[in-house]
Design a protein around this motif. Sequence first.
Motif, PDB file in Angstrom:
ATOM      1  N   ILE B 138     -18.354 -25.089 -28.783  1.00  0.00           N
ATOM      2  CA  ILE B 138     -18.636 -26.027 -27.692  1.00  0.00           C
ATOM      3  C   ILE B 138     -17.567 -27.117 -27.701  1.00  0.00           C
ATOM      4  N   LYS B 139     -16.800 -27.175 -26.617  1.00  0.00           N
ATOM      5  CA  LYS B 139     -15.741 -28.183 -26.456  1.00  0.00           C
ATOM      6  C   LYS B 139     -15.461 -28.295 -24.964  1.00  0.00           C
ATOM      7  N   PRO B 140     -14.754 -29.357 -24.526  1.00  0.00           N
ATOM      8  CA  PRO B 140     -14.586 -29.560 -23.079  1.00  0.00           C
ATOM      9  C   PRO B 140     -14.011 -28.343 -22.358  1.00  0.00           C
ATOM     10  N   GLY B 141     -13.049 -27.652 -22.977  1.00  0.00           N
ATOM     11  CA  GLY B 141     -12.410 -26.518 -22.308  1.00  0.00           C
ATOM     12  C   GLY B 141     -13.339 -25.342 -22.080  1.00  0.00           C
ATOM     13  N   ASN B 142     -14.456 -25.296 -22.787  1.00  0.00           N
ATOM     14  CA  ASN B 142     -15.385 -24.172 -22.642  1.00  0.00           C
ATOM     15  C   ASN B 142     -16.619 -24.530 -21.830  1.00  0.00           C
ATOM     16  N   ILE B 143     -16.574 -25.684 -21.167  1.00  0.00           N
ATOM     17  CA  ILE B 143     -17.710 -26.094 -20.338  1.00  0.00           C
ATOM     18  C   ILE B 143     -17.218 -26.297 -18.907  1.00  0.00           C
ATOM     19  N   LEU B 144     -17.859 -25.605 -17.973  1.00  0.00           N
ATOM     20  CA  LEU B 144     -17.537 -25.781 -16.559  1.00  0.00           C
ATOM     21  C   LEU B 144     -18.728 -26.453 -15.885  1.00  0.00           C
ATOM     22  N   LEU B 145     -18.427 -27.189 -14.811  1.00  0.00           N
ATOM     23  CA  LEU B 145     -19.510 -27.851 -14.078  1.00  0.00           C
ATOM     24  C   LEU B 145     -19.524 -27.358 -12.641  1.00  0.00           C
ATOM     25  N   ARG B 146     -20.668 -26.784 -12.257  1.00  0.00           N
ATOM     26  CA  ARG B 146     -20.794 -26.346 -10.858  1.00  0.00           C
ATOM     27  C   ARG B 146     -20.930 -27.572  -9.960  1.00  0.00           C
ATOM     28  N   GLU B 147     -20.787 -27.331  -8.642  1.00  0.00           N
ATOM     29  CA  GLU B 147     -20.915 -28.408  -7.653  1.00  0.00           C
ATOM     30  C   GLU B 147     -22.209 -29.183  -7.844  1.00  0.00           C
ATOM     31  N   ASP B 148     -23.301 -28.470  -8.106  1.00  0.00           N
ATOM     32  CA  ASP B 148     -24.606 -29.130  -8.220  1.00  0.00           C
ATOM     33  C   ASP B 148     -24.817 -29.751  -9.600  1.00  0.00           C
ATOM     34  N   GLY B 149     -23.802 -29.694 -10.467  1.00  0.00           N
ATOM     35  CA  GLY B 149     -23.900 -30.330 -11.764  1.00  0.00           C
ATOM     36  C   GLY B 149     -24.300 -29.393 -12.899  1.00  0.00           C
ATOM     37  N   THR B 150     -24.754 -28.180 -12.578  1.00  0.00           N
ATOM     38  CA  THR B 150     -25.151 -27.238 -13.627  1.00  0.00           C
ATOM     39  C   THR B 150     -23.980 -26.962 -14.570  1.00  0.00           C
ATOM     40  N   ALA B 151     -24.249 -27.013 -15.865  1.00  0.00           N
ATOM     41  CA  ALA B 151     -23.204 -26.711 -16.839  1.00  0.00           C
ATOM     42  C   ALA B 151     -23.141 -25.205 -17.082  1.00  0.00           C
ATOM     43  N   VAL B 152     -21.929 -24.671 -17.115  1.00  0.00           N
ATOM     44  CA  VAL B 152     -21.706 -23.246 -17.369  1.00  0.00           C
ATOM     45  C   VAL B 152     -20.885 -23.134 -18.653  1.00  0.00           C
ATOM     46  N   LEU B 153     -21.345 -22.314 -19.582  1.00  0.00           N
ATOM     47  CA  LEU B 153     -20.623 -22.127 -20.838  1.00  0.00           C
ATOM     48  C   LEU B 153     -19.754 -20.885 -20.731  1.00  0.00           C
ATOM     49  N   VAL B 154     -18.508 -21.005 -21.162  1.00  0.00           N
ATOM     50  CA  VAL B 154     -17.627 -19.836 -21.142  1.00  0.00           C
ATOM     51  C   VAL B 154     -17.018 -19.629 -22.525  1.00  0.00           C
ATOM     52  N   ASP B 155     -16.370 -18.481 -22.687  1.00  0.00           N
ATOM     53  CA  ASP B 155     -15.669 -18.085 -23.911  1.00  0.00           C
ATOM     54  C   ASP B 155     -16.626 -17.884 -25.092  1.00  0.00           C
TER      55      ASP B 155
END
Lengths: 246, 470
Positions: B138-155
């Motif tokens: 978990i780090k900033p580069g692996n967290i995306l934010l959808r338009e509605d604010g939902t956090a998406v985890l990647v990698d």
Amino acid sequence: MLIALLADVHANREALEACLEHAREAGAERLVFLGDLVGYGADPEWVVETVMAEVARGAVAVRGNHDDAVRKGPGGMNGMAAAAIDWTRERLSPEAAGFLARLPLDWEEEGRLYVHADASDPEAWHYVTDADAALASLNATDAWATFCGHTHVPRLFGITAAVKLTGFRPVPGVAVPLLRARKWVAVLGAVGQPRDGDPSACYGMLDTERSELTWHRVPYDAAAAAEKIREAGLPEVLALRLLRGA
Amino acid sequence: MARPRLTTGDRLDGFLIGERVHAGGMALLYSVTHPAHDLPMLMKVPRLFEGEDPAAIVSFEMEGMILPRLSGPHVPRFVAGAGFERQPYIVMERVAASSLEGRMREAPWPVEEVALLGARIAAALDALHRRHVIHLDIKPGNILLREDGTAVLVDFGLSRHDQLPDLMEEEFRLPYGSAPYMAPEQVMGIRSDPRSDLFALGALMYHMATGALPFGNPSRMKGLKRRLWRDPVPPRRLRPEVPPALQEVILRCLEVEPDRRHPTAAQLLLDLRNPEGVALTQRAGKLRRDGFGAVLRRRFNPEAQPRFRRPVAQGIAAAPILAVAVALSREGGEEGAGLSEELRRAVARMLPTLPGARLACLNVLRLNRIQLDTTLDAEGRSKHARRLAELRHWAAPLGLPEGRVTFHVLEAVDPAAALLEFVTVNPVDHVVLGARGSSALRQHVGSVSAAVSARAPCTVTVVRPRTRED
């Protein structure tokens, strides 16, 4: 294709019936018996006849050490196992005994090797219980995956990119990917005499397209199988073992 | 195993390779299209060209095992994959979202935003952990934010699935992860504790709240291990406007021993969403780091060394959030008093089997439709405060320590809707509420307990005192 992998049935009719029904309902298209059809349990005739009929229809079966002892005698076995083999030899028809004697020690198809114990010396019946034993077995074959039994304890061993070996205790009902680029030894656990603390029957289902293996646990009427062992006059421990799963 | 580099215009299993959108340390990302898949997609291809790094291979294999087993708004959708027997790749949804990494330059952030974003990431972690996966990077580069604010985890290349073989653990002695955010137990090679992700989120919130990294960005093992004995500068020292409750939550996430952190991401989420209910300990008021003596003892005294154990897999199940909707005795005369006692008995029977459970005590303060602004006046405020006091009084006989129990007065016109909203927004696992005896009116209009049990997204227990047949 879905392949049901059944190891160590050990003359347990109730357990085999339950697993076959489970496998049929799950859509199994092929059956593979990984040795030790007899020994310990009280229904050797029914089990061998059932497997003979399946083999006639295209199933694969390989020979285990208890199957071997029907022909060769129980030399080298412990007292309990030997008592059960002596009892079994008197029960089996010449046809059934001949079927067991003629079973191959291993069978390979499409990169899959079926064998009862360690593949490096199938007739020595070494247990595949740890990474070292699994490595010896792996090194003896070019097969992508080896499927075996003998230990009565489900395990998965895989060789990694850095040629190390991992051991894994499978979770019942959870499909484990067997990556194609690695080599694997899957120990299936026992249909007819589980020893890992869970008395329910254990068998594996391989999905060849998805390259995934699932260990299933099937509850069955262990009390009935245990009662038959007592009625046959076989050692009491063999009955208790089915109830405890250890 | 060297393979030619993929280039724009190539085709692979029907996927048309578009532009390269990212070149990471272990993998490359291409935009791809496919006639059978009508969504924006990315193809991830491991970097194997400049000599093979086994870590790149293994982490790619892990992601290939884990991503197809995940779904939902907090992860990119898996589309297709292929292994190392040929050209390996993973194709996934290209999420319409922005990376948190770009926004980190704005740190320090307004403190309300830190809690809000922390809660969104905690919600994503809760969903992931419930699916048996620990992220472990978990780090900033692996967290995306959808338009509605939902956090998406990647990698998910460093992730661990607790029902599948862990190829990473067997392979490497050195820990893999990101130095600023890695949990102490992860530094020591343990990859099976979901609370490692809570530590990383704590480090991230610290960064957002103060603009500084709590443990720097060490590049050697020695530097990484420092976090086992050296505590970070308290956020309020760097930024006095950080509220005590937020410091409490952040420093609890950064506890060295996982047992001292929140038991689950869901419980952390509850605290971030309800700062007024956070039990403040000495962490909240701390303004300087621990003294030299304490640090030396932690470093050199074997008795003081943290002991990291592999947690039992039942961790999440043993630490649920229980919510009890308490009807206070004044609300229903004698019948109401009997019911509130019965509710307490029911909760008291459940708690001993759930040592990590968190209890949220709820009371609905009913508003009249025409007086929606009651809360704003002095009378409304004092009513609210009195209800809170009564809730505490109700819970006192349960003997729960602070930190395991929180109190919430929900002001609403429609009690059922208010309860349902609370148990949905905060990931409550089990609601306990009372039902009065049946009456003609109640059967006609429907009771609160019936509405909640029909629509709650979790287990509901309805408590009803045994009716006497007079």
